[in-house]
Each structure stands twice: as C-alpha cells, then as structure tokens.
Design a protein around this motif. Structure first.
Motif, PDB file in Angstrom:
ATOM      1  N   UNK A 296       0.830  -1.202   0.000  1.00  0.00           N
ATOM      2  CA  UNK A 296       0.000   0.000   0.000  1.00  0.00           C
ATOM      3  C   UNK A 296       0.867   1.256   0.000  1.00  0.00           C
ATOM      4  N   UNK A 297       0.431   2.244  -0.774  1.00  0.00           N
ATOM      5  CA  UNK A 297       1.101   3.543  -0.755  1.00  0.00           C
ATOM      6  C   UNK A 297       1.035   4.123   0.649  1.00  0.00           C
ATOM      7  N   UNK A 298       2.183   4.590   1.149  1.00  0.00           N
ATOM      8  CA  UNK A 298       2.223   5.092   2.513  1.00  0.00           C
ATOM      9  C   UNK A 298       1.508   6.427   2.605  1.00  0.00           C
ATOM     10  N   UNK A 299       0.841   6.635   3.728  1.00  0.00           N
ATOM     11  CA  UNK A 299       0.181   7.914   3.970  1.00  0.00           C
ATOM     12  C   UNK A 299       1.229   8.999   4.155  1.00  0.00           C
ATOM     13  N   UNK A 300       0.917  10.198   3.665  1.00  0.00           N
ATOM     14  CA  UNK A 300       1.824  11.310   3.903  1.00  0.00           C
ATOM     15  C   UNK A 300       1.735  11.701   5.370  1.00  0.00           C
ATOM     16  N   UNK A 301       2.770  12.333   5.908  1.00  0.00           N
ATOM     17  CA  UNK A 301       2.768  12.684   7.334  1.00  0.00           C
ATOM     18  C   UNK A 301       1.588  13.547   7.746  1.00  0.00           C
ATOM     19  N   UNK A 302       1.024  14.300   6.796  1.00  0.00           N
ATOM     20  CA  UNK A 302      -0.070  15.209   7.149  1.00  0.00           C
ATOM     21  C   UNK A 302      -1.453  14.619   6.857  1.00  0.00           C
TER      22      UNK A 302
ATOM     23  N   UNK B  46      -3.205  -0.297  11.883  1.00  0.00           N
ATOM     24  CA  UNK B  46      -2.627   0.529  12.940  1.00  0.00           C
ATOM     25  C   UNK B  46      -2.435   1.971  12.504  1.00  0.00           C
ATOM     26  N   UNK B  47      -2.319   2.218  11.185  1.00  0.00           N
ATOM     27  CA  UNK B  47      -2.057   3.570  10.726  1.00  0.00           C
ATOM     28  C   UNK B  47      -3.315   4.445  10.717  1.00  0.00           C
ATOM     29  N   UNK B  48      -4.471   3.860  10.989  1.00  0.00           N
ATOM     30  CA  UNK B  48      -5.688   4.665  11.101  1.00  0.00           C
ATOM     31  C   UNK B  48      -5.555   5.605  12.294  1.00  0.00           C
ATOM     32  N   UNK B  49      -5.843   6.866  12.074  1.00  0.00           N
ATOM     33  CA  UNK B  49      -5.610   7.894  13.094  1.00  0.00           C
ATOM     34  C   UNK B  49      -6.663   7.897  14.188  1.00  0.00           C
TER      35      UNK B  49
ATOM     36  N   UNK C 131      -4.487  12.216   7.628  1.00  0.00           N
ATOM     37  CA  UNK C 131      -5.048  11.469   8.747  1.00  0.00           C
ATOM     38  C   UNK C 131      -6.333  10.783   8.312  1.00  0.00           C
ATOM     39  N   UNK C 132      -6.628   9.661   8.942  1.00  0.00           N
ATOM     40  CA  UNK C 132      -7.771   8.833   8.545  1.00  0.00           C
ATOM     41  C   UNK C 132      -8.669   8.587   9.748  1.00  0.00           C
ATOM     42  N   UNK C 133      -9.946   8.900   9.592  1.00  0.00           N
ATOM     43  CA  UNK C 133     -10.949   8.604  10.619  1.00  0.00           C
ATOM     44  C   UNK C 133     -11.845   7.479  10.120  1.00  0.00           C
ATOM     45  N   UNK C 134     -12.085   6.503  10.965  1.00  0.00           N
ATOM     46  CA  UNK C 134     -13.009   5.415  10.650  1.00  0.00           C
ATOM     47  C   UNK C 134     -14.267   5.610  11.495  1.00  0.00           C
ATOM     48  N   UNK C 135     -15.419   5.674  10.841  1.00  0.00           N
ATOM     49  CA  UNK C 135     -16.693   5.882  11.526  1.00  0.00           C
ATOM     50  C   UNK C 135     -17.480   4.575  11.509  1.00  0.00           C
TER      51      UNK C 135
ATOM     52  N   UNK D 110      -9.755  -4.972   6.529  1.00  0.00           N
ATOM     53  CA  UNK D 110      -8.511  -5.203   5.786  1.00  0.00           C
ATOM     54  C   UNK D 110      -8.534  -4.539   4.427  1.00  0.00           C
ATOM     55  N   UNK D 111      -9.711  -4.136   3.943  1.00  0.00           N
ATOM     56  CA  UNK D 111      -9.822  -3.488   2.642  1.00  0.00           C
ATOM     57  C   UNK D 111      -9.680  -1.970   2.707  1.00  0.00           C
ATOM     58  N   UNK D 112      -9.537  -1.416   3.897  1.00  0.00           N
ATOM     59  CA  UNK D 112      -9.464   0.043   4.025  1.00  0.00           C
ATOM     60  C   UNK D 112      -8.357   0.619   3.153  1.00  0.00           C
ATOM     61  N   UNK D 113      -7.254  -0.083   3.052  1.00  0.00           N
ATOM     62  CA  UNK D 113      -6.120   0.417   2.284  1.00  0.00           C
ATOM     63  C   UNK D 113      -6.446   0.729   0.843  1.00  0.00           C
ATOM     64  N   UNK D 114      -7.254  -0.093   0.196  1.00  0.00           N
ATOM     65  CA  UNK D 114      -7.557   0.157  -1.221  1.00  0.00           C
ATOM     66  C   UNK D 114      -8.432   1.402  -1.393  1.00  0.00           C
TER      67      UNK D 114
END
Length: 328
Positions: A1-7, A32-35, A9-13, A97-101
């Motif tokens: 998966x393409x890495x998230x940029x430092x700025x 784990x990278x979900x903010x 952020x991801x919210x999961x509702x 597990x599909x959040x990345x796509x």
C-alpha cells in the motif's frame, strides 16, 4: 500500500446498535495507521461500548439518541477530525482489511470512493435473491437518471475526503443514507471511484435491514434527488452538534449502556435490568470518560440545484454549549 503522507489522517466511523458480539472482530482488524476510530452508539442495550473501549483506548464515542443508520453516520461525520473518512459496519460485513484500497484511490485523486461487490475481485457472502435483484434494479435506475456508470449502489463501504462534507448536506436518517451520499456526491460534481470489495456475513446477531421497507426508502431517495428537478418546497436538514458529557467508565458502577442511559432519570443501574459482563465479573475502578451526545438542530435548506452546483445550508451560529465538532 502507498504510505500515507505525514499530514494525512484517517478517521473510521462505525455506527453500532447492540453489536457487542461482532464489534471486537472489526476493531481488531483496523490497520494501525488509522488515526481515529469513532464509534456511534445508537442506543445499544448491550456491552458494545465496553468491548470497544477495551480494544481501542483512545476511542471517540458518540451517543446518538435518534435511531437509524443515517442519523448515526451523520453524527460520526460530525465527530471526525481526519482528512479522510472511512465508513465501516459494526457487524463485520465490511472487511477492515480493505481500508487500504479505499485510501489508495483517494490518494490517487478521487474525491469519493465506494466499494463494489460486482467488480472483479468483489463479491458478497450475504446476498439474497431479493437484495441482489433490488440492488441491480437501483443501479440501472441511477445510471439512467444520473448519467453514471456505477456497478453497485446499496453498499455502505465508502470513503471520502472530509472537506467534501459541506457540499453534501446529508439529511437521511435510515439505510437510504448510502444512496443519498452517492447521489449528492454525483450532483456536487465530485470525482468518484469504485474499488472491489467483498461483503462478508455478519459475525453475530440479526440485521436491522428490512429489504422491502428500506428498499422503498432508497427508491424515494433516488426519485427525490434526480436532476434536473428542483425541490418544490424547502427541505429541512438536521445539523448535528456534539455535546461533551462526562460518563462513568464502561463496566464501572454507575455506568449504563447508551440505550438505557437515555431513560435513566436517576434510576439505579442495578434496578435497570441490565445484566452485562460487568455484573458477572469485578472490574478495576476506572476514571470517568467523555462521550459526545449528538443533538439535532433543524435548519432550512433552499431548493436542490442542478448537477454541478454546490448545495449547502446557510451558515448558522453554533450553539455556544456545543463543542467544535459540528458538521452537516
């Protein structure tokens, strides 16, 4: 998966109603990278919040007294602080597990990404003939009326940039929120992408979806939103405001599930009839926690314009008692 940029952020509702037996499976599989993870508790009467807080210590909890998936999602969107918002179901039917796509598609330039069970690599383990037939009919109708090329419609696995929310002015309270969201995105002229997704069987319990009743609500939404027709009368939208409320820690003496807390009015929890896990095993004392209570504030909307125009409510002064987590 393409890495998230430092700025970025991801919210999961996650809207939930009595999903104590399934919510753990969902939360354990969120990357784990979900903010930020936001649980919107729609008046659960079980241990949903206990399970969730045990697994996600920094969980944001919103109590939405108004029933309905749409009301819950709108409250969750109001609470979100991430650049990207991802919608997940608490029953395990949407695979974390599909959040990345979804995130990759947004980073590639899409404004809105919806999952499709009909693209290569997608599918459903829970389609009945009625649901499959109804969904296909709605897809054809939307493609015809709105000039789209969707492969799926009534599927709630979606992600979008939070900055797009003011353009959508969401108002639905029930399962039709998924269709309203997609159609408002189309009418706002946003760039839409579909990604393959596999719908899983819910982990436990029974679904709150009624195929006939909710299918009728979806059909009404499709007809009401169709371009280039304007609404003949002023519509009303409930702006969501979130009020911070101090609550006993879940599982501690004095705590009640959201579905019982709203009717508490001073009733002792041991007289409430609740027999959740904290009644069966002692738990260490925990400090009070802060939850956000969703409060609807009706505001008037003008007629819905044709496709490509921006439709949003007029700015209104927020309730001074409300926190800054206010969104439409």
């Amino acid at each position: 998966m393409q890495r998230l940029t430092p700025t970025t952020t991801v919210s999961v509702v996650i809207p939930a109603l009595n999903e104590a037996k399934a919510i753990g499976w969902v939360l354990e599989r969120i990357p784990e990278w979900v903010t930020e993870v936001i649980l919107v508790d729609g008046r659960s009467a079980d241990a949903t919040e206990i399970v969730a807080r045990d697994l996600v210590p920094n969980l944001v909890v919103v109590h939405q007294p108004q029933l309905g998936k749409g009301a819950a999602l709108r409250a969750g969107f109001a609470a979100a602080r991430g650049d990207l918002i991802v919608m997940l179901d608490a029953d395990g039917s949407t695979n974390p597990a599909e959040i990345g796509r979804f995130v990759r598609a947004l980073q590639a330039g899409a404004d809105f990404v919806k999952g499709s069970r009909h693209l290569p690599g997608g599918g459903s383990e829970d389609f009945t003939r009625l649901r499959r037939g109804g969904n296909q009919a709605f897809v054809r109708l939307v493609n015809l009326l709105y000039g789209c090329d969707f492969t799926d419609l009534c599927y709630g696995y979606c992600a979008f940039w939070r900055r797009s929310l003011p353009l959508l002015a969401l108002a639905a309270d029930g399962f039709e929120i998924e269709s309203e969201l997609v159609l408002r995105v189309v009418k706002a002229g946003l760039k839409v992408a579909e990604v393959s997704s596999v719908e899983l069987v819910r982990r436990a319990g029974a679904s709150n979806l009624n195929a006939v009743r909710d299918g009728c609500r979806v059909l009404r939404t499709i007809i009401a939103e169709r371009p280039p027709r304007l609404r003949s009368r002023v519509a009303t939208q409930a702006r969501i405001q979130l009020l911070p409320v101090s609550s006993p820690a879940p599982g501690s003496p004095g705590w009640l599930p959201a579905g019982l807390e709203s009717d508490r009015r001073g009733v002792d929890r041991f007289d409430s009839g609740y027999t959740g896990p904290e009644r069966r095993r002692p738990r260490r004392p925990r400090p009070a926690v802060t939850v956000y209570r969703a409060v609807a504030q009706p505001i008037a909307l003008g007629p819905v314009p044709e496709r490509g125009a921006v439709w949003a409510p007029e700015p209104t002064a927020p309730d001074p008692a409300a926190v800054s987590r206010v969104a439409t």
